[in-house]
Design an enzyme around this catalytic site. Structure first.
Site, PDB file in Angstrom:
ATOM      1  CE  LYS A   1     -34.224  -7.711   4.737  1.00  0.00           C
ATOM      2  NZ  LYS A   1     -35.309  -7.506   3.460  1.00  0.00           N
TER       3      LYS A   1
ATOM      4  NE  ARG B   1     -40.628  -9.086  10.178  1.00  0.00           N
ATOM      5  CZ  ARG B   1     -41.538  -8.295  10.400  1.00  0.00           C
ATOM      6  NH1 ARG B   1     -42.223  -8.643  11.510  1.00  0.00           N
ATOM      7  NH2 ARG B   1     -41.705  -7.357  10.118  1.00  0.00           N
TER       8      ARG B   1
ATOM      9  CG  HIS C   1     -46.113  10.029   7.784  1.00  0.00           C
ATOM     10  ND1 HIS C   1     -44.877   9.910   7.960  1.00  0.00           N
ATOM     11  CD2 HIS C   1     -46.839   9.499   6.723  1.00  0.00           C
ATOM     12  CE1 HIS C   1     -44.523   9.225   6.916  1.00  0.00           C
ATOM     13  NE2 HIS C   1     -45.400   8.900   6.034  1.00  0.00           N
TER      14      HIS C   1
ATOM     15  CG  ASN D   1     -51.804   9.491   9.895  1.00  0.00           C
ATOM     16  OD1 ASN D   1     -50.832   9.301   9.100  1.00  0.00           O
ATOM     17  ND2 ASN D   1     -53.050   9.837   9.381  1.00  0.00           N
TER      18      ASN D   1
ATOM     19  CG  ASP E   1     -42.165  13.293  13.090  1.00  0.00           C
ATOM     20  OD1 ASP E   1     -43.084  12.617  13.320  1.00  0.00           O
ATOM     21  OD2 ASP E   1     -42.017  13.467  11.641  1.00  0.00           O
TER      22      ASP E   1
END
Length: 356
Positions: free
Chosen positions: A61, A90, A125, A128, A155
């Site tokens: 940032k 962003r 995760h 889900n 994962d």
């Protein structure tokens, strides 16, 4: 000199599948540098799955942090990020910005839900993602609820393997076209791919949605685990007739194939096999089945796995960097992979940049 020697990878501070993918890339010889924000404390950078890449802390940032990160990206062949959709943009390091500066760049995005769809911006995760894909509903005991698996099903198997395939494929295609591309790897997609055969069986055979009643989910007596006299377990994976018959003969049981494939007899045979395995210790059954080609193996604990004779002979596990670790795979005949140390020092001069 691994198979990816000369490939430079910038890892934008992800966890789980993206981090493990970068371990694979580093094992194969890629020069991987990981970027994390200053003060981040939610990960231990000495973990074995962080091996093989250097690490820098940059505040993306700030103008100086963003400039340093951009310089790293400009020198890279691959960028790996696992933010929610829109976050990298962003931060000024999204795929459009990075690939516009370098059309040869492979920009790989690892998420749970993918880059679009109604859930794309939600947290989640592996549990889900498996639940939505349909995979979780196949896991669990007969008559019971779906059971959470350890993270390696979602994962690792559904995410990391898909991400690595995408990166390697894009690098290969770049050799022909001279152009990079954006790779969208999502765990829900990987989990769905893992279900391909089950979906086909469901459409063409008697495979049902009920858990624990099908041939490969513990429903069949010949594809299950059995307790031994000392409270240990043996795995029986005798899917084909020749192996089922060999296993039954070795257990001292009748091997009438017509009865074996009769689903109405499965529970009766399971009871007979259960009683047979309970007559001896695991060590005794290991010795007995050592000379029998019947797809019967011991269930090793985590503590035992590294000393398992077959894995020891292949050096699947070995002592490295102060701990027992799984060694790199797959294995290459000319350009073997080697595990790097955890968090080696970053060589800014080698990358041709200056850090703030």
């Amino acid at each position: 000199m691994g198979i990816l020697d000369g490939i430079r990878v910038v890892e934008l501070g992800g966890l789980g599948p993206s981090a493990w993918a970068c371990t694979f890339l580093a094992d194969m010889g890629a020069d991987v540098v990981r970027i994390d924000r200053p003060g981040r404390s939610d990960i231990d950078f000495t973990d074995t799955w962080m091996r093989g890449r250097s690490h820098v802390r940059l505040d993306l940032k700030t103008s100086s942090g963003h400039a340093a990160a951009s310089s790293l990206v400009n020198a890279a062949d691959v960028v790996v990020e696992s933010f929610r959709p829109g976050v990298a943009e962003r931060l000024g390091l999204g795929p459009e910005f990075c690939t516009r500066r370098d059309p040869r760049l492979v920009y790989a995005q690892m998420t749970g839900w993918g880059q679009e769809g109604p859930y794309a911006h939600l947290a989640g995760h592996d549990l889900n993602y498996l639940s939505i894909a349909g995979a979780l509903d196949t896991l669990g005991p007969r008559g019971g609820k779906p059971l959470p698996t350890l993270y390696y099903v979602g994962d690792w198997a559904s995410g990391t393997m898909l991400l690595i395939t995408g990166i390697i494929g894009a690098l290969y295609e770049r050799e022909r076209s001279g152009r990079g591309q954006v790779v969208d790897a999502a765990i829900v997609d990987g989990a769905s791919l893992m279900l391909m055969q089950v979906m086909d069986l469901r459409a063409k055979t008697g495979w049902t949605d009920a858990r624990g009643v099908n041939e490969l989910d513990g429903g069949a007596w010949y594809y299950d685990t059995y307790e031994t006299a000392d409270g240990r377990h043996m795995a029986l994976g005798a899917f084909e007739p020749i192996f089922r018959q060999a296993a039954l003969r070795t257990l001292g049981l009748a091997c009438d194939e017509a009865r074996v494939v009769d689903r109405t007899q499965w529970e009766l045979i399971r009871a007979e096999v259960t009683a047979a395995f309970l007559t001896r210790t695991q060590a005794s059954w290991i010795e007995i089945f050592a000379q029998v080609d019947a797809c019967v193996t011991p269930v090793r604990s985590l503590a035992e796995a590294a000393a398992e004779p077959h894995l020891r002979a292949r050096r699947t596990y070995a002592s490295h960097d102060g701990s027992v670790q799984a060694m790199p795979a797959p294995r290459f005949s000319r350009t073997p992979s080697t595990p790097g140390a955890s968090a080696p020092a970053f060589d800014a001069a080698h990358w041709g940049i200056e850090l703030p």
